[in-house]
Every structure is written in C-alpha cells, then in structure tokens.
Scaffold this motif. Structure first.
Motif, short mmCIF file in Angstrom:
data_model
loop_
_atom_site.label_atom_id
_atom_site.label_comp_id
_atom_site.label_asym_id
_atom_site.label_seq_id
_atom_site.Cartn_x
_atom_site.Cartn_y
_atom_site.Cartn_z
N LEU A 160 0.83 -1.21 0.00
CA LEU A 160 0.00 0.00 0.00
C LEU A 160 0.86 1.25 0.00
O LEU A 160 0.52 2.26 -0.61
CB LEU A 160 -0.93 -0.01 1.22
N LYS A 161 2.01 1.17 0.68
CA LYS A 161 2.90 2.31 0.75
C LYS A 161 3.37 2.73 -0.64
O LYS A 161 3.58 3.91 -0.90
CB LYS A 161 4.11 1.98 1.63
N VAL A 162 3.52 1.76 -1.51
CA VAL A 162 3.96 2.07 -2.88
C VAL A 162 2.90 2.91 -3.60
O VAL A 162 3.24 3.82 -4.35
CB VAL A 162 4.23 0.76 -3.64
N LEU A 163 1.65 2.61 -3.34
CA LEU A 163 0.57 3.35 -4.00
C LEU A 163 0.30 4.69 -3.32
O LEU A 163 -0.28 5.58 -3.93
CB LEU A 163 -0.72 2.51 -3.97
N ALA A 164 0.71 4.82 -2.07
CA ALA A 164 0.33 5.99 -1.27
C ALA A 164 1.29 7.15 -1.46
O ALA A 164 1.74 7.76 -0.50
CB ALA A 164 0.25 5.59 0.20
N ASP A 165 1.60 7.46 -2.69
CA ASP A 165 2.43 8.63 -2.99
C ASP A 165 1.79 9.38 -4.14
O ASP A 165 1.42 8.77 -5.15
CB ASP A 165 3.85 8.19 -3.35
N PRO A 166 1.65 10.69 -4.02
CA PRO A 166 0.94 11.47 -5.04
C PRO A 166 1.52 11.28 -6.44
O PRO A 166 0.76 11.08 -7.39
CB PRO A 166 1.12 12.90 -4.57
N LEU A 167 2.84 11.34 -6.54
CA LEU A 167 3.45 11.24 -7.87
C LEU A 167 3.29 9.83 -8.45
O LEU A 167 2.99 9.66 -9.63
CB LEU A 167 4.92 11.63 -7.79
N ARG A 168 3.48 8.82 -7.61
CA ARG A 168 3.30 7.45 -8.10
C ARG A 168 1.86 7.19 -8.50
O ARG A 168 1.59 6.55 -9.53
CB ARG A 168 3.76 6.45 -7.03
N ALA A 169 0.92 7.70 -7.71
CA ALA A 169 -0.49 7.53 -8.06
C ALA A 169 -0.79 8.19 -9.40
O ALA A 169 -1.48 7.62 -10.25
CB ALA A 169 -1.38 8.12 -6.97
N ARG A 170 -0.22 9.37 -9.60
CA ARG A 170 -0.42 10.09 -10.86
C ARG A 170 0.17 9.30 -12.02
O ARG A 170 -0.42 9.21 -13.10
CB ARG A 170 0.26 11.46 -10.76
N ILE A 171 1.34 8.72 -11.82
CA ILE A 171 1.99 7.93 -12.87
C ILE A 171 1.11 6.74 -13.25
O ILE A 171 0.92 6.45 -14.43
CB ILE A 171 3.37 7.47 -12.40
#
Lengths: 97, 97
Positions: free
Chosen positions: B8-19
DNA sequence: CCAACGTATCATTCCCGGCTGATGTCACTC
DNA sequence: GAGTGACATCAGCCGGGAATGATACGTTGG
C-alpha cells in the motif's frame, strides 16, 4: 474516481493495517487493541484518530470505554478506485515518442 | 489475504499515483511521464523503479526509450485484499471489556 | 566517431510522520 | 470527593523516504 494518495497513506501503515484487520468481525475498544497489537496506548490512540478522521472506523462511546467499528463502505470505495484503474488498463496502445 | 502495508505504501504517494493513472490506457516512456507530471526526470525514474520492483508496472525497453505498462493484475490483487477485509466486517458483535 | 538524447544510479539534503513520555479529562467505584 | 482506570491530546525526538544535482551508461543520428 481517481487514486487518492492521502487516503491510501492512511492504510499504508503496518499498525493501522493491523488495527483494521482486528476490527473486522467485531468491534473493539482501545484497551483491546493495545493488548492485541502490543503497542503503547498513546500510539494506538493516535492511529485510531487518523483512521477515524479518514472515515475508516466509527466510534461508539460506551461509558468510559470507546468502541471502534470498521467502516466497510470506506474500504470498498478505495477498492473500487483500484479496480476502476485496473479496468482502464485494457488497451495495449503505446504513445509514440 | 491480509492488508500488506508495504504494498500500500507504494501506492500511497501522489506522484506514483499520478503515474499509474497516466499509464492506464496506454503505455508511456519516461520522457512522456516527465512531461505530463512536471517532475524532474531523476525523480520520475526513482518512482518508476519503486513501482517496477513492487510489480505495478512492466518495462518494455525499446531502443533508447523505456516504455512502462500498467500491471492491472497487481492492482486487482490489492483491491481484492481490501474488499475481502470489508466482507469480513458484516457482524455487529462487540467484544466485552 | 562524436555529439546529443533518454534513462538509470548515486550521494546528499530535507521534511513529513510514527513513536514516546507527560499530562489532561472523563467515567466509575468506594 | 478521593482514587483508579480508559482514553485523548500535546510536545519532542528521530528515522525513512521523497526531491535534487551530479554523474554514468547505452543508443541514435550526423
């Protein structure tokens, strides 16, 4: 609906994830969660505050105890945003450089 | 399957979510993602590495370009763990103190 | 072959967030 | 009302991770 990193961040913590799993099936009060997780009371309380403000748990004050209950609808909303994103990924197009 | 905070931590970043959202629908190479997000190339590259190691994206090297494609199955696995947890929350039992 | 480009890696800085201890506040019991 | 237990809030410490700049590597075109 798009991915909300702020909401995911709430779930992306080991202790909070553990708390949510413990709350699945039955409502528990803080002292139960402290017992089960082995974490300090103040720490559990802080994480419960985060979960409450994000809408993942409901509070049921009962005398000097505070019971916490899982909000399954909130979890389903997050799950929905993930599956919706996965559904959009069907095409094998590739934008040229 | 239980909640995995590391995933979940991998998904919980604004830039990664945007990517991930940008990668839904079509595969893009790093330069596209740099353009679309406005972030620095080195930053985008770092986040892509995280997403790749977590299995959320696939890499397709193509000459000097590197195309990234969304792994919808990985997203569905996470969504599944969330819905499964939500399903367990049916009971209104309350453990006594 | 060399220059320019696309990308990855490394080292560094910096800041957000989790953990802790101390303290405050109710509720219940005697 | 004094004492105890359940819970919340606050301030401070500290580590991990995101952002950045410099650099290295492979590829393509002239």
């Amino acid at each position: 609906m798009s991915l909300d990193a702020d909401v995911l961040k709430v779930l992306a913590d080991p202790l909070r994830a553990r708390i949510l799993e413990l709350l699945a099936g039955e409502a528990l009060c803080t002292c139960h969660l402290v017992e089960e997780t082995g974490a300090k009371q103040t720490n559990v309380s802080n994480h419960l505050k985060v979960l409450r403000e994000a809408g993942f748990v409901d509070t049921e004050p009962c005398g000097r105890f505070t019971y916490y209950r899982l909000r399954s609808d909130a979890l389903r909303r997050v799950a929905g945003s993930l599956t919706e994103l996965a559904d959009r990924a069907g095409s094998d197009a590739r934008r040229p450089c």
